[in-house]
Scaffold this motif. Structure first.
Motif, short mmCIF file in Angstrom:
data_model
loop_
_atom_site.label_atom_id
_atom_site.label_comp_id
_atom_site.label_asym_id
_atom_site.label_seq_id
_atom_site.Cartn_x
_atom_site.Cartn_y
_atom_site.Cartn_z
N PHE A 214 0.84 -1.19 0.00
CA PHE A 214 0.00 0.00 0.00
C PHE A 214 0.88 1.25 0.00
N ASP A 215 0.74 2.10 -1.00
CA ASP A 215 1.56 3.30 -1.14
C ASP A 215 0.82 4.51 -0.55
N MET A 216 1.37 5.06 0.53
CA MET A 216 0.74 6.20 1.19
C MET A 216 1.62 7.45 1.18
N ARG A 217 2.55 7.51 0.25
CA ARG A 217 3.49 8.64 0.22
C ARG A 217 2.82 9.96 -0.12
N LYS A 218 1.72 9.93 -0.87
CA LYS A 218 1.01 11.15 -1.22
C LYS A 218 -0.17 11.43 -0.30
N THR A 219 -0.47 10.49 0.55
CA THR A 219 -1.66 10.61 1.40
C THR A 219 -1.48 11.67 2.48
N LEU A 220 -2.45 12.59 2.57
CA LEU A 220 -2.38 13.69 3.53
C LEU A 220 -3.30 13.47 4.73
N THR A 221 -4.46 12.87 4.49
CA THR A 221 -5.45 12.71 5.55
C THR A 221 -5.73 11.24 5.83
N MET A 222 -5.39 10.84 7.06
CA MET A 222 -5.65 9.46 7.49
C MET A 222 -6.28 9.43 8.88
N SER A 223 -6.93 10.52 9.26
CA SER A 223 -7.57 10.58 10.57
C SER A 223 -8.60 9.47 10.71
N GLY A 224 -8.61 8.84 11.88
CA GLY A 224 -9.61 7.82 12.17
C GLY A 224 -9.58 6.62 11.24
N LEU A 225 -8.43 6.36 10.65
CA LEU A 225 -8.34 5.31 9.63
C LEU A 225 -8.91 3.98 10.11
N PHE A 226 -8.55 3.59 11.35
CA PHE A 226 -9.02 2.30 11.89
C PHE A 226 -9.95 2.50 13.10
N PHE A 227 -10.54 3.66 13.19
CA PHE A 227 -11.42 3.99 14.33
C PHE A 227 -12.50 2.92 14.51
N GLY A 228 -12.57 2.35 15.71
CA GLY A 228 -13.65 1.41 16.01
C GLY A 228 -13.49 0.04 15.39
N CYS A 229 -12.30 -0.30 14.90
CA CYS A 229 -12.05 -1.66 14.39
C CYS A 229 -11.75 -2.54 15.60
N THR A 230 -12.77 -2.91 16.30
CA THR A 230 -12.63 -3.52 17.62
C THR A 230 -12.08 -4.95 17.60
N SER A 231 -12.07 -5.59 16.43
CA SER A 231 -11.53 -6.96 16.33
C SER A 231 -10.13 -6.98 15.75
N LEU A 232 -9.63 -5.84 15.34
CA LEU A 232 -8.32 -5.76 14.70
C LEU A 232 -7.22 -6.10 15.70
N GLU A 233 -6.51 -7.21 15.45
CA GLU A 233 -5.46 -7.66 16.35
C GLU A 233 -4.06 -7.34 15.81
N SER A 234 -3.92 -7.39 14.49
CA SER A 234 -2.60 -7.14 13.91
C SER A 234 -2.72 -6.36 12.61
N ILE A 235 -1.69 -5.58 12.35
CA ILE A 235 -1.66 -4.81 11.11
C ILE A 235 -0.20 -4.60 10.73
#
Length: 199
Positions: free
Chosen positions: A126-147
């Motif tokens: 995943f290329d995020m070099r140009k990405t400016l806004t990532m607020s709340g990207l994983f907000f509320g992903c309550t089952s997310l264990e690894s990334i």
């Protein structure tokens, strides 16, 4: 027509759909295309290989019966904005984003907000070099264990609420350098055991 925004909004009985972008079509905007399609369980994007789509904000927002999305053949090289694209997909367990071309992606705030069944995500390619806004990207992903974010550096970006309410998250390795906003970055991550922000 180049604008397919809200095309299937709140089609609550729709369970399966196949989308195509062939030589005769040039869809540019797919904002809220399937928003709140509560019964949608299967989507086929295998014939969406034409390079035309630029924005896909809220595209699957509220598709809370959708368990898996295969994006391996979905052409995204021109996409600049995918804010809240997978928000409130509360049944989504499988999401392969490893083949997505995100070279031009600028906005992806709250892209996975409250996708509470996701357990892992692979951002290896995943290329995020140009990405400016990532607020709340994983907000509320309550089952997310690894990334897997080891290869990324957050720099000059807005990342407030990035992992807010990720209550199952255990390990995070990520390089953070001169971000614009970082408020509530780990708020509510009460299973967090290891954090390395210097990778």
């Amino acid at each position: 027509d180049s604008n397919a925004s809200y095309m299937f909004e709140s089609c609550n009985l729709l369970e399966e759909i196949t989308l195509k972008n062939d030589k005769k079509s040039s869809i540019i905007t797919m904002n809220s295309l399937l928003i709140r399609c509560n019964s949608l369980k299967k989507i086929n994007l295998d014939n969406f290989e034409k390079k035309t789509v630029v924005t896909m904000n809220n595209m699957f927002n509220g598709c809370n019966s959708l368990e898996a999305i295969d994006l391996s053949k979905f052409e995204t090289s021109l996409v600049t904005s995918m804010e809240s694209t997978f928000s409130y997909c509360s049944s989504l367990k499988s999401l392969d984003i490893s083949q997505m071309n995100t070279n031009n992606l600028i906005y992806m705030g709250y892209a996975f907000k409250n996708s509470s069944s996701l357990t892992s995500l692979d951002f290896t390619n995943f290329d995020m070099r140009k990405t400016l806004t990532m607020s709340g990207l994983f907000f509320g992903c309550t089952s997310l264990e690894s990334i897997h974010l080891d290869n990324y550096e957050l720099k000059r970006q807005s990342v407030a609420d990035f992992f807010n309410k990720c209550s199952s998250l255990k390990n995070v390795s990520l390089k953070v350098n001169s971000v614009l906003t970082v408020e509530r970055f780990f708020k509510g991550c009460n299973s967090l055991e290891y954090v390395d922000l210097s990778k």
